[in-house]
Design a protein around this motif. Sequence first.
Motif, PDB file in Angstrom:
ATOM      1  N   LEU A   7       8.690   1.990  -5.949  1.00  0.00           N
ATOM      2  CA  LEU A   7       7.441   1.223  -5.857  1.00  0.00           C
ATOM      3  C   LEU A   7       6.597   1.709  -4.682  1.00  0.00           C
ATOM      4  N   ALA A   8       7.247   2.012  -3.555  1.00  0.00           N
ATOM      5  CA  ALA A   8       6.524   2.506  -2.388  1.00  0.00           C
ATOM      6  C   ALA A   8       5.867   3.855  -2.670  1.00  0.00           C
ATOM      7  N   ALA A   9       6.605   4.748  -3.329  1.00  0.00           N
ATOM      8  CA  ALA A   9       6.031   6.050  -3.676  1.00  0.00           C
ATOM      9  C   ALA A   9       4.852   5.888  -4.636  1.00  0.00           C
ATOM     10  N   THR A  10       4.974   4.949  -5.577  1.00  0.00           N
ATOM     11  CA  THR A  10       3.888   4.691  -6.520  1.00  0.00           C
ATOM     12  C   THR A  10       2.653   4.171  -5.795  1.00  0.00           C
ATOM     13  N   ASP A  11       2.852   3.270  -4.832  1.00  0.00           N
ATOM     14  CA  ASP A  11       1.729   2.715  -4.085  1.00  0.00           C
ATOM     15  C   ASP A  11       1.017   3.788  -3.266  1.00  0.00           C
ATOM     16  N   ILE A  12       1.778   4.700  -2.674  1.00  0.00           N
ATOM     17  CA  ILE A  12       1.154   5.796  -1.922  1.00  0.00           C
ATOM     18  C   ILE A  12       0.330   6.666  -2.858  1.00  0.00           C
ATOM     19  N   GLY A  13       0.874   6.963  -4.033  1.00  0.00           N
ATOM     20  CA  GLY A  13       0.123   7.744  -5.010  1.00  0.00           C
ATOM     21  C   GLY A  13      -1.138   7.049  -5.461  1.00  0.00           C
ATOM     22  N   LEU A  14      -1.086   5.722  -5.621  1.00  0.00           N
ATOM     23  CA  LEU A  14      -2.258   4.961  -6.037  1.00  0.00           C
ATOM     24  C   LEU A  14      -3.360   5.042  -4.985  1.00  0.00           C
ATOM     25  N   CYS A  15      -2.986   4.897  -3.725  1.00  0.00           N
ATOM     26  CA  CYS A  15      -3.976   5.018  -2.643  1.00  0.00           C
ATOM     27  C   CYS A  15      -4.565   6.429  -2.598  1.00  0.00           C
ATOM     28  N   ALA A  16      -3.717   7.438  -2.771  1.00  0.00           N
ATOM     29  CA  ALA A  16      -4.187   8.825  -2.730  1.00  0.00           C
ATOM     30  C   ALA A  16      -5.127   9.134  -3.890  1.00  0.00           C
ATOM     31  N   ALA A  17      -4.925   8.474  -5.029  1.00  0.00           N
ATOM     32  CA  ALA A  17      -5.766   8.733  -6.192  1.00  0.00           C
ATOM     33  C   ALA A  17      -7.149   8.110  -6.060  1.00  0.00           C
ATOM     34  N   ILE A  18      -7.253   7.016  -5.300  1.00  0.00           N
ATOM     35  CA  ILE A  18      -8.512   6.264  -5.246  1.00  0.00           C
ATOM     36  C   ILE A  18      -9.314   6.544  -3.984  1.00  0.00           C
ATOM     37  N   VAL A  19      -8.658   6.438  -2.830  1.00  0.00           N
ATOM     38  CA  VAL A  19      -9.388   6.300  -1.568  1.00  0.00           C
ATOM     39  C   VAL A  19     -10.153   7.547  -1.133  1.00  0.00           C
ATOM     40  N   PRO A  20      -9.603   8.764  -1.202  1.00  0.00           N
ATOM     41  CA  PRO A  20     -10.358   9.918  -0.680  1.00  0.00           C
ATOM     42  C   PRO A  20     -11.743  10.073  -1.300  1.00  0.00           C
ATOM     43  N   LYS A  21     -11.836  10.012  -2.621  1.00  0.00           N
ATOM     44  CA  LYS A  21     -13.145  10.156  -3.260  1.00  0.00           C
ATOM     45  C   LYS A  21     -14.034   8.957  -2.982  1.00  0.00           C
ATOM     46  N   MET A  22     -13.458   7.765  -2.956  1.00  0.00           N
ATOM     47  CA  MET A  22     -14.246   6.573  -2.690  1.00  0.00           C
ATOM     48  C   MET A  22     -14.879   6.623  -1.296  1.00  0.00           C
ATOM     49  N   LEU A  23     -14.101   7.033  -0.301  1.00  0.00           N
ATOM     50  CA  LEU A  23     -14.644   7.139   1.049  1.00  0.00           C
ATOM     51  C   LEU A  23     -15.649   8.289   1.159  1.00  0.00           C
ATOM     52  N   ALA A  24     -15.440   9.348   0.378  1.00  0.00           N
ATOM     53  CA  ALA A  24     -16.419  10.443   0.359  1.00  0.00           C
ATOM     54  C   ALA A  24     -17.759   9.948  -0.176  1.00  0.00           C
ATOM     55  N   ILE A  25     -17.717   9.045  -1.138  1.00  0.00           N
ATOM     56  CA  ILE A  25     -18.956   8.456  -1.665  1.00  0.00           C
ATOM     57  C   ILE A  25     -19.592   7.552  -0.623  1.00  0.00           C
ATOM     58  N   PHE A  26     -18.791   6.691  -0.010  1.00  0.00           N
ATOM     59  CA  PHE A  26     -19.325   5.721   0.937  1.00  0.00           C
ATOM     60  C   PHE A  26     -19.845   6.373   2.215  1.00  0.00           C
ATOM     61  N   TRP A  27     -19.101   7.349   2.740  1.00  0.00           N
ATOM     62  CA  TRP A  27     -19.416   7.899   4.055  1.00  0.00           C
ATOM     63  C   TRP A  27     -20.249   9.177   4.013  1.00  0.00           C
ATOM     64  N   PHE A  28     -20.055   9.996   3.001  1.00  0.00           N
ATOM     65  CA  PHE A  28     -20.719  11.305   2.963  1.00  0.00           C
ATOM     66  C   PHE A  28     -21.634  11.488   1.759  1.00  0.00           C
TER      67      PHE A  28
END
Length: 286
Positions: free
Chosen positions: A68-89
Amino acid sequence: MASINVSYLNPRTVILIGIPGLEHVQFWIGFPFFAVCLVAVLGNIILLIIIPTERSLHQPMYIFLAVLAATDIGLCAAIVPKMLAIFWFRSCSMAFDTCLAQLFSIHALQCIESGILLAMAFDRYTAICDPLRHKSILTPSILSRMIVMVAIRATVLVGLLPILIKRLHLFHSIVIAHSYCEHMAVVKLAAEDIQAVFRLHQKEARLKAFNTCTAHIFVFLEFYILAFFSFFSHRFGHVAPSTHILLSTIYLLVPPALNPIVYGVKNKVIRKRVAQIFLLNHESQQ
């Protein structure tokens, strides 16, 4: 003036605009999401460090927790980088195939998570109702098969979504009013019949709800109430886009941050090892 209908045939890129109506504050909205992601990643990494190295935790419950922990890390990695690139850059463009890959990753990981929660519920049921046979029922080979079957189920079920979307050729827009490639937001861009995709989405939502309902009520409340809100807002409308996108993003990012607390902190061995890790770090700094 006559209206002009613009259609896109097999688009190669899509545009993610983030949160419609809140573009002027997206830069600041990114910070709490980044903080939640940081908590989720650090908490789950700590679990992945402690569980394999602590022999007393080599039990079905904690093996499932590590998955479950590995799955949660993968979920964050799939969403957050692009989302923050949209918000910040303001990096809003994304290749269409990359969008489909993100769509698959997010929903497959969600499906794996619901399956692991069901497996954890079965483990607790067996431990309570038939403690003498618990170890003989959940042997290492059975655990491995359960985890593999959960992964295969998620891959097969969710894998149909990008395949069906890829078969759509005509789109009336390439602008996705979302902060990530959410599958119903992508499907709504199509200028063709989307009933097959919509029916698959309904089936996936019912299956995940059933799995989690029969597993852990608290996680159901934290995770799938917002998932149902996302589904019904797409189905029936009448919800402000900014509200829908904020809540759908919260329901993806908050559970990975809460799972280490819900399932990890209550264990004395895990608490002790976490305290030792931070104590050693403090002593090394001195």
